[in-house]
Design a protein around this motif. Structure first.
Motif, mmCIF file in Angstrom:
data_model
loop_
_atom_site.group_PDB
_atom_site.id
_atom_site.type_symbol
_atom_site.label_atom_id
_atom_site.label_comp_id
_atom_site.label_asym_id
_atom_site.label_seq_id
_atom_site.Cartn_x
_atom_site.Cartn_y
_atom_site.Cartn_z
ATOM 1 N N UNK A 402 0.843 -1.186 0.000
ATOM 2 C CA UNK A 402 0.000 0.000 0.000
ATOM 3 C C UNK A 402 0.883 1.242 0.000
ATOM 4 N N UNK A 403 0.287 2.365 -0.397
ATOM 5 C CA UNK A 403 1.024 3.630 -0.449
ATOM 6 C C UNK A 403 0.249 4.706 0.296
ATOM 7 N N UNK A 404 0.819 5.892 0.304
ATOM 8 C CA UNK A 404 0.151 7.020 0.943
ATOM 9 C C UNK A 404 -1.191 7.335 0.328
ATOM 10 N N UNK A 405 -1.345 7.066 -0.956
ATOM 11 C CA UNK A 405 -2.639 7.317 -1.614
ATOM 12 C C UNK A 405 -3.743 6.481 -0.989
ATOM 13 N N UNK A 406 -3.394 5.257 -0.584
ATOM 14 C CA UNK A 406 -4.395 4.397 0.052
ATOM 15 C C UNK A 406 -4.834 4.975 1.395
ATOM 16 N N UNK A 407 -3.902 5.537 2.150
ATOM 17 C CA UNK A 407 -4.255 6.130 3.434
ATOM 18 C C UNK A 407 -5.099 7.383 3.243
ATOM 19 N N UNK A 408 -4.784 8.167 2.224
ATOM 20 C CA UNK A 408 -5.592 9.355 1.926
ATOM 21 C C UNK A 408 -7.019 8.960 1.570
ATOM 22 N N UNK A 409 -7.134 7.865 0.818
ATOM 23 C CA UNK A 409 -8.469 7.387 0.439
ATOM 24 C C UNK A 409 -9.275 6.942 1.647
ATOM 25 N N UNK A 410 -8.581 6.544 2.716
ATOM 26 C CA UNK A 410 -9.264 6.157 3.954
ATOM 27 C C UNK A 410 -9.608 7.365 4.818
ATOM 28 N N UNK A 411 -9.220 8.541 4.349
ATOM 29 C CA UNK A 411 -9.542 9.755 5.094
ATOM 30 C C UNK A 411 -8.462 10.189 6.069
ATOM 31 N N UNK A 412 -7.298 9.550 6.035
ATOM 32 C CA UNK A 412 -6.224 9.922 6.955
ATOM 33 C C UNK A 412 -5.479 11.133 6.414
ATOM 34 N N UNK A 413 -5.162 12.074 7.273
ATOM 35 C CA UNK A 413 -4.449 13.276 6.869
ATOM 36 C C UNK A 413 -2.944 13.075 7.063
ATOM 37 N N UNK A 414 -2.127 13.660 6.146
ATOM 38 C CA UNK A 414 -0.662 13.535 6.280
ATOM 39 C C UNK A 414 -0.168 14.094 7.610
ATOM 40 N N UNK A 415 0.840 13.455 8.175
ATOM 41 C CA UNK A 415 1.411 13.867 9.451
ATOM 42 C C UNK A 415 2.304 12.769 9.979
ATOM 43 N N UNK A 416 2.819 12.912 11.189
ATOM 44 C CA UNK A 416 3.709 11.895 11.762
ATOM 45 C C UNK A 416 3.066 10.514 11.819
ATOM 46 N N UNK A 417 1.784 10.460 12.160
ATOM 47 C CA UNK A 417 1.103 9.171 12.259
ATOM 48 C C UNK A 417 0.976 8.507 10.898
ATOM 49 N N UNK A 418 0.865 9.319 9.860
ATOM 50 C CA UNK A 418 0.746 8.844 8.487
ATOM 51 C C UNK A 418 1.946 7.945 8.151
ATOM 52 N N UNK A 419 3.122 8.442 8.455
ATOM 53 C CA UNK A 419 4.340 7.687 8.172
ATOM 54 C C UNK A 419 4.435 6.455 9.050
ATOM 55 N N UNK A 420 4.029 6.556 10.310
ATOM 56 C CA UNK A 420 4.100 5.400 11.209
ATOM 57 C C UNK A 420 3.246 4.249 10.700
ATOM 58 N N UNK A 421 2.082 4.554 10.162
ATOM 59 C CA UNK A 421 1.205 3.501 9.631
ATOM 60 C C UNK A 421 1.867 2.819 8.436
ATOM 61 N N UNK A 422 2.384 3.634 7.514
ATOM 62 C CA UNK A 422 3.020 3.054 6.325
ATOM 63 C C UNK A 422 4.208 2.171 6.704
ATOM 64 N N UNK A 423 5.023 2.631 7.648
ATOM 65 C CA UNK A 423 6.195 1.855 8.034
ATOM 66 C C UNK A 423 5.804 0.578 8.778
ATOM 67 N N UNK A 424 4.779 0.660 9.607
ATOM 68 C CA UNK A 424 4.341 -0.530 10.345
ATOM 69 C C UNK A 424 3.802 -1.588 9.393
ATOM 70 N N UNK A 425 3.029 -1.152 8.411
ATOM 71 C CA UNK A 425 2.467 -2.099 7.435
ATOM 72 C C UNK A 425 3.589 -2.694 6.583
ATOM 73 N N UNK A 426 4.558 -1.856 6.211
ATOM 74 C CA UNK A 426 5.656 -2.374 5.384
ATOM 75 C C UNK A 426 6.516 -3.353 6.186
ATOM 76 N N UNK A 427 6.750 -3.058 7.471
ATOM 77 C CA UNK A 427 7.476 -4.001 8.321
ATOM 78 C C UNK A 427 6.751 -5.337 8.380
#
Length: 453
Positions: A402-427
């Motif tokens: 998944x990418x940041x576009x997927x998180x935006x589609x879920x209604x999440x706004x860019x910020x520190x938590x945005x990156x934490x979600x992407x990194x946790x999922x990638x891990x």
């Protein structure tokens, strides 16, 4: 004087054939002309010269008149670049030099003959000339040695010093080093490269004048260190930098280890890729660690690779050497992973895979091997080495599910938590806990919902 002699490390390529043609043209015009300096030294050592410098009694204006394509890079010093065929040949007028008030370049020069030119040079091994057209030696004013390449002309005893593998300053060593302080490093580089012993007076003058290296520009110091600390002969140069107290100038912006006696048995630097050339970035990383460890033998190297320590080391090397961004990135990149890989907690699989995907992973692994060879973190290092080799057989950096576009589609706004979600999922993806895009999206959605509660 505004002109400065060209930097030898930045010379364009030059072939013997083209340099010989330039030398021949000077002689046809009635001028004295020889090959000079490093190319003569290398020939006598059985090495292939990298460039061919010409020394002549022709003044700069005469040199420019004889050749159609020239560049005056240091005309005030008698240095002209002559472009011939595919080569750029450095042609220098025989000269003597006045005082060096800035410790870098002479305040004035006067054009002279070959003997006086030889005697103003740095070391006897670099004060030789070669007459490529002469085949028989014989002179009552100088030593001449016949070689297959021509006759070597020696006013300073360089041939004998080369034979005995001795590095000796020409004339008074104290004067040579007080003129140009960069010669302090050049002495170490030549001695290491050619496996030479430094003559006693020369060695004493290096130690006495070592603090003067501070007056040399960071860029010139870095140029010397690149040629000294990357080749396999760095294993000879490194202890010499300590012995002559030059190391404290190079690393003067780090916590001081001044006065510490170098212990080769505890040297991390000497254990990095022994017998092989390395990059300058890796050499700096190993050098920074070794400098700190020599100052505190009881310290664990991991204490010097925290984020704070690495930031301080990067700032110190940038200020001391003005290294390039690429070299700085490699130094930092080699050091950064060590804290997580060798620290108290066993690194997770995702950390190992992320590490292997880094462009500096190879440099970091060299440091880990060196640390282990000192009897430190050996068990962890051994396990990691085997795991890295096994992991490298597969894909260590797959495209994220998944990418940041997927998180935006879920209604999440860019910020520190945005990156934490992407990194946790990638891990989770790297460790095999999620294997499909649907699973990755579900994990991200759960994390986002938990953040709202």
């Amino acid at each position: 004087m505004s002109d400065v002699p060209p930097n030898p490390s930045n010379k364009p390529p030059c072939s013997r054939e083209d340099a010989l043609a330039v030398l021949g043209r000077l002689r046809q015009a009635g001028q004295v002309a020889y090959f000079a300096g490093g190319c003569v030294r290398d020939l006598l050592l059985g090495l292939e010269p990298k460039d061919w410098d010409v020394a002549t009694d022709a003044p700069p204006q005469r040199v420019r008149a004889l050749f159609s394509n020239t560049q005056a890079v240091g005309a005030a010093f008698g240095v002209i670049l002559v472009r011939h065929s595919k080569s750029v040949v450095e042609v220098a007028t025989f000269r003597t030099e006045g005082a060096y008030s800035d410790g870098r370049r002479p305040d004035a020069v006067a054009f002279t003959d070959a003997e006086h030119d030889a005697r103003r040079r740095d070391f006897t091994i670099n004060g030789l000339f070669l007459d490529p057209e002469k085949r028989e030696a014989g002179s009552d004013k100088r030593e001449e040695v016949a070689t297959p390449d021509g006759v070597v002309i020696d006013y300073v005893g360089g041939v004998e010093d080369l034979k005995n593998r001795i590095l000796r300053a020409i004339g008074q060593a104290q004067q040579r080093f007080s003129e140009d302080h960069l010669r302090l490093l050049r002495a170490v580089r030549f001695a290491a490269r050619f496996a030479m012993a430094v003559e006693e007076e020369t060695a004493r003058a290096i130690r006495v004048n070592a603090p003067r290296l501070r007056g040399i520009s960071p860029e010139r110091i870095a140029d010397e260190l690149r040629m000294m600390l990357a080749p396999a002969t760095r294993a000879v140069a490194w202890p010499m930098l300590w012995s002559y107290a030059l190391i404290d100038v190079i690393f003067r912006f780090l916590p001081s280890s001044e006065g510490v006696e170098f212990d080769a048995r505890r040297s991390l630097f000497l254990r990095v890729a022994p017998g092989r050339a390395i990059s300058f970035g890796l050499a700096l990383a190993a050098g920074v660690l070794d400098y700190r460890m020599q100052g505190d033998h009881a310290a664990d190297p991991i204490a010097f690779v925290t984020r704070k320590e690495i930031h301080a080391a990067a700032r110190a090397m940038r200020e001391a050497l003005r290294i390039s961004n690429e070299e700085l990135d490699e130094m930092v990149g080699a050091l950064e992973p060590l804290e997580h890989l060798l620290g108290p907690a066993e690194p997770a699989l995702a950390i190992k895979k992320r590490f292997l995907a880094r462009p500096t992973a190879g440099a970091s692994r060299e440091l880990i091997r060196a640390i282990a060879s000192l009897g430190l973190h050996g068990e962890r290092a051994g396990r990691l080495e085997a795991e890295f080799d096994e992991l490298a057989k597969g894909e260590v950096a797959p495209a994220p599910l998944i990418t940041g576009d997927d998180l935006l589609a879920m209604g999440m706004k860019p910020g520190p938590a945005f990156r934490r979600v992407l990194e946790a999922v990638y891990d989770a993806q790297l460790e095999g806990r999620v294997g499909t895009r649907a699973e990755a999206l579900a994990m991200a959605k759960t994390m986002i919902e938990n953040m709202k509660t």
